[in-house]
Every structure is written in C-alpha cells, then in structure tokens.
Design a protein around this motif. Sequence first.
Motif, PDB file in Angstrom:
ATOM      1  N   ALA A  41       0.834  -1.213   0.000  1.00  0.00           N
ATOM      2  CA  ALA A  41       0.000   0.000   0.000  1.00  0.00           C
ATOM      3  C   ALA A  41       0.866   1.259   0.000  1.00  0.00           C
ATOM      4  N   LEU A  42       1.930   1.256   0.777  1.00  0.00           N
ATOM      5  CA  LEU A  42       2.839   2.404   0.817  1.00  0.00           C
ATOM      6  C   LEU A  42       3.479   2.631  -0.548  1.00  0.00           C
ATOM      7  N   GLU A  43       3.924   1.557  -1.183  1.00  0.00           N
ATOM      8  CA  GLU A  43       4.534   1.685  -2.514  1.00  0.00           C
ATOM      9  C   GLU A  43       3.527   2.206  -3.536  1.00  0.00           C
ATOM     10  N   CYS A  44       2.264   1.808  -3.410  1.00  0.00           N
ATOM     11  CA  CYS A  44       1.224   2.333  -4.309  1.00  0.00           C
ATOM     12  C   CYS A  44       1.131   3.846  -4.175  1.00  0.00           C
ATOM     13  N   ARG A  45       1.206   4.333  -2.959  1.00  0.00           N
ATOM     14  CA  ARG A  45       1.113   5.781  -2.718  1.00  0.00           C
ATOM     15  C   ARG A  45       2.373   6.495  -3.199  1.00  0.00           C
ATOM     16  N   VAL A  46       3.540   5.937  -2.889  1.00  0.00           N
ATOM     17  CA  VAL A  46       4.809   6.544  -3.296  1.00  0.00           C
ATOM     18  C   VAL A  46       4.902   6.610  -4.824  1.00  0.00           C
ATOM     19  N   GLN A  47       4.475   5.539  -5.494  1.00  0.00           N
ATOM     20  CA  GLN A  47       4.543   5.484  -6.956  1.00  0.00           C
ATOM     21  C   GLN A  47       3.320   6.126  -7.621  1.00  0.00           C
ATOM     22  N   GLU A  48       2.448   6.696  -6.812  1.00  0.00           N
ATOM     23  CA  GLU A  48       1.299   7.486  -7.264  1.00  0.00           C
ATOM     24  C   GLU A  48       0.361   6.744  -8.217  1.00  0.00           C
ATOM     25  N   LEU A  49      -0.002   5.510  -7.845  1.00  0.00           N
ATOM     26  CA  LEU A  49      -1.003   4.785  -8.621  1.00  0.00           C
ATOM     27  C   LEU A  49      -2.361   5.449  -8.431  1.00  0.00           C
ATOM     28  N   LYS A  50      -3.112   5.536  -9.492  1.00  0.00           N
ATOM     29  CA  LYS A  50      -4.424   6.187  -9.480  1.00  0.00           C
ATOM     30  C   LYS A  50      -5.518   5.170  -9.166  1.00  0.00           C
ATOM     31  N   PRO A  51      -6.588   5.618  -8.491  1.00  0.00           N
ATOM     32  CA  PRO A  51      -7.712   4.716  -8.218  1.00  0.00           C
ATOM     33  C   PRO A  51      -8.373   4.230  -9.511  1.00  0.00           C
ATOM     34  N   ILE A  52      -8.838   2.996  -9.484  1.00  0.00           N
ATOM     35  CA  ILE A  52      -9.491   2.367 -10.636  1.00  0.00           C
ATOM     36  C   ILE A  52     -10.837   1.841 -10.158  1.00  0.00           C
ATOM     37  N   ASP A  53     -11.895   2.146 -10.894  1.00  0.00           N
ATOM     38  CA  ASP A  53     -13.212   1.656 -10.492  1.00  0.00           C
ATOM     39  C   ASP A  53     -13.832   0.739 -11.542  1.00  0.00           C
ATOM     40  N   LYS A  54     -12.995   0.228 -12.436  1.00  0.00           N
ATOM     41  CA  LYS A  54     -13.450  -0.697 -13.475  1.00  0.00           C
ATOM     42  C   LYS A  54     -12.745  -2.040 -13.284  1.00  0.00           C
ATOM     43  N   PRO A  55     -13.272  -3.101 -13.895  1.00  0.00           N
ATOM     44  CA  PRO A  55     -12.581  -4.400 -13.820  1.00  0.00           C
ATOM     45  C   PRO A  55     -11.190  -4.334 -14.462  1.00  0.00           C
ATOM     46  N   VAL A  56     -10.265  -5.098 -13.897  1.00  0.00           N
ATOM     47  CA  VAL A  56      -8.878  -5.087 -14.358  1.00  0.00           C
ATOM     48  C   VAL A  56      -8.362  -6.500 -14.607  1.00  0.00           C
ATOM     49  N   SER A  57      -7.316  -6.571 -15.408  1.00  0.00           N
ATOM     50  CA  SER A  57      -6.508  -7.777 -15.561  1.00  0.00           C
ATOM     51  C   SER A  57      -5.135  -7.417 -15.017  1.00  0.00           C
ATOM     52  N   ILE A  58      -4.531  -8.321 -14.266  1.00  0.00           N
ATOM     53  CA  ILE A  58      -3.253  -8.017 -13.628  1.00  0.00           C
ATOM     54  C   ILE A  58      -2.202  -9.037 -14.032  1.00  0.00           C
ATOM     55  N   LEU A  59      -1.036  -8.531 -14.424  1.00  0.00           N
ATOM     56  CA  LEU A  59       0.124  -9.363 -14.735  1.00  0.00           C
ATOM     57  C   LEU A  59       1.146  -9.165 -13.626  1.00  0.00           C
ATOM     58  N   PHE A  60       1.569 -10.257 -13.018  1.00  0.00           N
ATOM     59  CA  PHE A  60       2.614 -10.244 -12.004  1.00  0.00           C
ATOM     60  C   PHE A  60       3.879 -10.794 -12.662  1.00  0.00           C
ATOM     61  N   ALA A  61       4.904  -9.971 -12.816  1.00  0.00           N
ATOM     62  CA  ALA A  61       6.188 -10.424 -13.374  1.00  0.00           C
ATOM     63  C   ALA A  61       7.161 -10.567 -12.211  1.00  0.00           C
ATOM     64  N   HIS A  62       7.491 -11.801 -11.877  1.00  0.00           N
ATOM     65  CA  HIS A  62       8.368 -12.103 -10.748  1.00  0.00           C
ATOM     66  C   HIS A  62       9.800 -12.239 -11.256  1.00  0.00           C
ATOM     67  N   TYR A  63      10.662 -11.304 -10.913  1.00  0.00           N
ATOM     68  CA  TYR A  63      12.077 -11.372 -11.249  1.00  0.00           C
ATOM     69  C   TYR A  63      12.771 -12.009 -10.053  1.00  0.00           C
ATOM     70  N   ARG A  64      13.290 -13.223 -10.252  1.00  0.00           N
ATOM     71  CA  ARG A  64      13.790 -14.051  -9.165  1.00  0.00           C
ATOM     72  C   ARG A  64      15.301 -14.213  -9.206  1.00  0.00           C
ATOM     73  N   LYS A  65      15.868 -14.509  -8.027  1.00  0.00           N
ATOM     74  CA  LYS A  65      17.301 -14.794  -7.926  1.00  0.00           C
ATOM     75  C   LYS A  65      17.643 -16.151  -8.523  1.00  0.00           C
ATOM     76  N   SER A  66      16.719 -17.108  -8.357  1.00  0.00           N
ATOM     77  CA  SER A  66      16.981 -18.467  -8.821  1.00  0.00           C
ATOM     78  C   SER A  66      15.650 -19.163  -9.102  1.00  0.00           C
ATOM     79  N   LYS A  67      15.753 -20.405  -9.559  1.00  0.00           N
ATOM     80  CA  LYS A  67      14.567 -21.220  -9.839  1.00  0.00           C
ATOM     81  C   LYS A  67      14.236 -22.151  -8.671  1.00  0.00           C
ATOM     82  N   ARG A  68      14.752 -21.881  -7.492  1.00  0.00           N
ATOM     83  CA  ARG A  68      14.622 -22.803  -6.368  1.00  0.00           C
ATOM     84  C   ARG A  68      13.196 -23.006  -5.868  1.00  0.00           C
ATOM     85  N   LYS A  69      12.380 -21.967  -5.870  1.00  0.00           N
ATOM     86  CA  LYS A  69      11.017 -22.101  -5.348  1.00  0.00           C
ATOM     87  C   LYS A  69      10.043 -22.402  -6.476  1.00  0.00           C
TER      88      LYS A  69
END
Length: 128
Positions: A41-69
């Motif tokens: 939530a803090l990062e959302c405020r710092v990065q100034e994300l705007k409120p959205i009142d419509k349906p969304v699709s979300i992509l999570f891009a995980h940049y990882r150190k390794s393939k261990r997990k």
Amino acid sequence: MTKQTLTLQGELPAINEIIAASKSHYSKYARVKRANTNLVALECRVQELKPIDKPVSILFAHYRKSKRKDPDNVAGGAQKMILDGLVTAGVLPDDTMKYIKSLHHTFIVDNESKIKPRIEVVIYVDDI
C-alpha cells in the motif's frame, strides 16, 4: 486499454513461508500479512497509482534470484499481499471478481534479477 505499473523491490513471502508462520504462533500470520500488505500500500502511494473503479486484468512479473522455489509457491503468497495492498491503498475498491477479470504470472530468472529481485505488477484497465 490503459495500464499502471507498480514495482516492488525484493521478494514477498512465499506461500510455504506464510503457512509456516501461521503454524508457529497464532498471531504470526497476521503480523506477516499486515506488514507486507502495508508495504505494498505504501509503494502504491509513493509510486502514485491512481484509483481504478473498473474491472482489471493483472500481470505479475516475478524477477527471481533463482529457480529454487516452485512458481505456485511464489505466486500464491505474493498475489494475496499485493491484491490486499492495492485495496488498502485505494487503487482498487475490492479484490473480488467484480473488479478482477484475470490474474497472470510470469517468472524471470536472468543476470539482472540476481542483482535486483523484484515484482512488477501491471494493472490493465479495459476502457471500453
């Protein structure tokens, strides 16, 4: 279609870590969830994300150190904390199916991620 991007430095707890916390003491899960949800939530405020009142699709891009997990382990913990953080910050009104159309995860391990692990959350809004 418009989009907003949230970048979270580092890694969030994986689902196995969350389960282990909840088994160790009844209040530990609540502390872990609250701390990480508030971080998002803090990062959302710092990065100034705007409120959205419509349906969304979300992509999570995980940049990882390794393939261990396992991917499902990584995605499960991060997704919960991120969606709750987006709601806490007021970016999304709720994280129910009324506002979430789809969730997608991708996992990247490369030389850059060894230096800078992160999660990039891209929120797509269908403007039509």
